[in-house]
Design a protein around this motif. Structure first.
Motif, PDB file in Angstrom:
ATOM      1  N   MET A 188      -5.532   5.775  29.375  1.00  9.94           N
ATOM      2  CA  MET A 188      -6.911   5.629  29.832  1.00  9.94           C
ATOM      3  C   MET A 188      -7.704   6.899  29.567  1.00  9.94           C
ATOM      4  SD  MET A 188      -7.418   2.643  31.383  1.00  9.94           S
ATOM      5  CE  MET A 188      -8.894   3.070  32.273  1.00  9.94           C
ATOM      6  N   ARG A 195     -17.726   5.298  21.330  1.00  6.45           N
ATOM      7  CA  ARG A 195     -16.410   4.958  21.857  1.00  6.45           C
ATOM      8  C   ARG A 195     -15.658   4.089  20.857  1.00  6.45           C
ATOM      9  NH1 ARG A 195     -16.525   3.508  27.092  1.00  6.45           N
ATOM     10  NH2 ARG A 195     -14.357   2.868  26.945  1.00  6.45           N
ATOM     11  N   ASP A 196     -14.342   4.196  20.918  1.00  7.57           N
ATOM     12  CA  ASP A 196     -13.451   3.328  20.155  1.00  7.57           C
ATOM     13  C   ASP A 196     -12.139   3.301  20.927  1.00  7.57           C
ATOM     14  OD1 ASP A 196     -11.245   2.621  18.312  1.00  7.57           O
ATOM     15  OD2 ASP A 196     -12.854   2.471  16.839  1.00  7.57           O
ATOM     16  N   ASP A 197     -11.902   2.208  21.646  1.00 10.91           N
ATOM     17  CA  ASP A 197     -10.747   2.123  22.531  1.00 10.91           C
ATOM     18  C   ASP A 197      -9.418   2.214  21.776  1.00 10.91           C
ATOM     19  OD1 ASP A 197     -12.424   1.938  24.744  1.00 10.91           O
ATOM     20  OD2 ASP A 197     -12.395  -0.260  24.755  1.00 10.91           O
ATOM     21  N   ASP A 198      -9.343   1.607  20.594  1.00  8.62           N
ATOM     22  CA  ASP A 198      -8.097   1.659  19.821  1.00  8.62           C
ATOM     23  C   ASP A 198      -7.803   3.081  19.355  1.00  8.62           C
ATOM     24  OD1 ASP A 198      -7.688  -1.075  20.150  1.00  8.62           O
ATOM     25  OD2 ASP A 198      -8.676  -1.588  18.251  1.00  8.62           O
ATOM     26  N   LYS A 202      -6.715   5.194  22.292  1.00 12.15           N
ATOM     27  CA  LYS A 202      -5.315   4.953  22.662  1.00 12.15           C
ATOM     28  C   LYS A 202      -4.367   5.665  21.707  1.00 12.15           C
ATOM     29  CE  LYS A 202      -1.942   1.512  24.042  1.00 12.15           C
ATOM     30  NZ  LYS A 202      -0.975   2.533  24.098  1.00 12.15           N
ATOM     31  N   GLN A 224     -14.615   9.438  26.512  1.00 11.86           N
ATOM     32  CA  GLN A 224     -15.498   8.561  25.741  1.00 11.86           C
ATOM     33  C   GLN A 224     -16.834   8.387  26.447  1.00 11.86           C
ATOM     34  OE1 GLN A 224     -13.457   5.332  23.226  1.00 11.86           O
ATOM     35  NE2 GLN A 224     -12.708   4.954  25.293  1.00 11.86           N
TER      36      GLN A 224
END
Length: 136
Positions: A1, A106-109, A112, A123
């Motif tokens: 997270m 933002r870029d969640d992948d 991670k 982010q």
């Protein structure tokens, strides 16, 4: 997270060297004014912009790979769709502690992947705002 707690953000803001990917040489743009603010508040700011020769009286690096100094924070001022490539470049370096994506980015992948590699990730937050709120 991604990091959101004030204690963790404060810990990141205590680091010293910020490579600003997408740093602008144009006064008035956020990508110029925010790094300038960071410089004025004691950070070593390394501009990363392949289209600029010099920003803040300092030679601009073409990429993160071209930065000779150690980097604590990679501060991203590029569109979200460019984040995966920037994270890849940050992961190629052993010295990067944190990837910080500015407001609206933002870029969640990619976040991670960075976290899985042991990097801290922030982010959609502005370093200037967080510095003023937590350190000012």
């Amino acid at each position: 997270m991604p990091i959101e707690g004030d204690d963790e953000l404060r810990d990141i803001l205590e680091l010293d060297t910020v490579a600003v990917v997408g740093c602008s040489s144009t006064p008035g743009k956020d990508a110029h004014e925010i790094p300038k603010y960071l410089r004025d508040h004691g950070y070593e700011v390394i501009p990363v912009n392949p289209f600029a020769d010099e920003i803040f009286g300092r030679e601009a690096a073409d990429s993160l790979a071209d930065v000779d100094e150690e980097i604590d924070i990679v501060d991203v001022f590029r569109p979200s769709e460019e984040v995966p490539e920037i994270v890849d470049a940050a992961l190629e370096r052993d010295d990067v502690d944190t990837v910080w994506m500015q407001l609206g980015i933002r870029d969640d992948d990619a976040a991670k992947r960075a976290e899985d590699a042991g990097k801290r990730v922030v982010q959609d937050r502005c370093m200037k705002v967080e510095y003023g709120r937590l350190m000012g």
